[in-house]
Structure formats: structure tokens, C-alpha cells
Scaffold this motif. Sequence first.
Motif, mmCIF file in Angstrom:
data_model
loop_
_atom_site.group_PDB
_atom_site.id
_atom_site.type_symbol
_atom_site.label_atom_id
_atom_site.label_comp_id
_atom_site.label_asym_id
_atom_site.label_seq_id
_atom_site.Cartn_x
_atom_site.Cartn_y
_atom_site.Cartn_z
ATOM 1 N N ARG A 97 22.561 11.374 18.368
ATOM 2 C CA ARG A 97 22.697 12.788 17.962
ATOM 3 C C ARG A 97 23.248 13.367 19.153
ATOM 4 O O ARG A 97 23.547 14.721 18.994
ATOM 5 C CB ARG A 97 21.199 13.309 17.687
ATOM 6 N N GLY A 98 23.165 12.921 20.220
ATOM 7 C CA GLY A 98 23.791 13.577 21.395
ATOM 8 C C GLY A 98 25.341 13.424 21.628
ATOM 9 O O GLY A 98 25.919 13.997 22.412
ATOM 10 N N VAL A 100 29.428 13.835 20.668
ATOM 11 C CA VAL A 100 30.172 14.883 20.485
ATOM 12 C C VAL A 100 30.445 15.104 19.082
ATOM 13 O O VAL A 100 30.262 16.243 18.533
ATOM 14 C CB VAL A 100 31.401 14.799 21.236
ATOM 15 N N ASP A 103 27.272 16.722 17.471
ATOM 16 C CA ASP A 103 27.094 18.305 17.999
ATOM 17 C C ASP A 103 27.888 18.985 17.070
ATOM 18 O O ASP A 103 27.715 20.079 16.901
ATOM 19 C CB ASP A 103 27.349 18.295 19.620
#
Length: 267
Positions: A97-98, A100, A103
Motif C-alpha cells: 500500500r505504500g 507509488v 498511492d
Amino acid sequence: MLDFRVDEEPARMPKIAEPRASASTVDRALDVLLLFSSVRATTLGVSEIAQELGMSKPAVHRVLTSLRSRNLVELDEESRRYSLGLLAVSMGLRYQRGLVAADAAIPALRPLSDECQETTTLSVRSGDRRYYVEQVTPDRPVVMMVQLAVPFPLHAGASSKAILAFLPEAQRERYLTGRLDPVTPQTRTDPRSLRRELEQIRAQGYARSSSERQTGAAAVAAPIRKGGEVVAAMSVCGPEARFDADAHAERLLAAVARITAELDAAA
């Protein structure tokens, strides 16, 4: 059977014990966890782990018992085989989830769901499996719900095929020459048939499925790419009886094109 919206209390994370293990025990535990991520099978038995790692069965049992107490592995009581536990998968998904791609894509799920009035999802690949990492559901009586952090093979369902179709040819062929188990009676498992379908997916830019991953569910999915490489898949899914695949595919492709352009611009 379709999944329905359910409000659940978030699961409590297990309390982390004070480190007491020796370095040798820690190394063995890490070796066992790494083995799950390096093999194609989603479950392993004690004998397989012992043989692969050169450990005794009692030592494997001790390691698995410790890992199981911390929700890092799970035991199927019927088959007596182990799989990665919820905490291990959750840790991986937090990392995913972190990224790019996540995001950039997650904020697009809500407007696409509102536009299609169906559930939208984001999936990422880990080896030969694919996981849902996020979903947004519409405000209507009957909706599709997917299970986050559950592994699915790369040949079952629209999101899986959207990823598989756009992998490099060598990776795609390696996967197709392996074991292709059905998830439902509608899952396509013939390699020649899959190759033809994957070629069509690459030509049209998106995949579709009906009852392949879940009976009664339909979906369209498209790859999110960065620098030409597939990094995730976005889908629109809903009950098969009302699903308008063509209309949803058009909206999905527009959303994915914007995300891909954003990722390429940021590179």
C-alpha cells in the motif's frame, strides 16, 4: 455465493513477546517464512518444510508452533498443512500500500465506484499469486465484497488475468507451463485457451470474467503500468446478473489511463 457488506471490529494485533530466542532459532523461523514466499504452492506440510530446509520434523513443528502463536502462519486442521497467516500477509500488504502505484490508484477507486455503481478494487502481484489490497463499494442494497489479503492464482478472475497478460513473455510462459488449478467450475485451466485469451486481453487493454473466481460474480480489470511494466490491476466487479461489462470497461480504461500517465510523469 455473493459476499455482503458487514461492519466488523478490526482484529486486534497479537502482543509481540519479548525476544528470547537464540539467533539459530530466529534464523530457522525466518527460513520457514521465506520458504512460503519462494514456492509456488500456497500451503506446505511439515515433511515438505523439513526436506526443503534440511531440518528435523520436531524442529519444524517447534518453529511452526511459535509462528502460529503470533498469527504468522495458519494451520488447516483437516489437511494438516500450513499457509502464511493473517499477520504475515498484512505486513506485506502494508508495504504494498505504500508503493507509488497504490498511492496513485487508491484515490481513483471511489469516483470510479460512484460512476459505475459497482465495487472497485486494487490488486497487486506477489510471485505467482495476486492479492486485493483495497476496495470501495457503492451505496446500494446488494454489492460485491472481496477479501483483502487472500491469495488468488494468476489465471483465475479478471484482475489476475489483467496482470498475467502483461507480464514479460518468459514469466508468462513459465506460469502457464505450471499447474493451473480451477477455483470454480468456470475457471479456465487449459494453457492453449488461456494463451488465446491473454492475447485478446493485451489487444483490448482489459480482462473480463464471469464466475471464474467467485460463482455469480462478474468483473472487468485493467493493468496499471509504470514505464511499461505492470505494477497493479484495477477492477470493477459486481453481481453477474446486472453487470454491464462493456460500459464499465470503458470507464475503467479511462481511469487506468490517467493513473498510468501520472505514474509515468512522476518517474
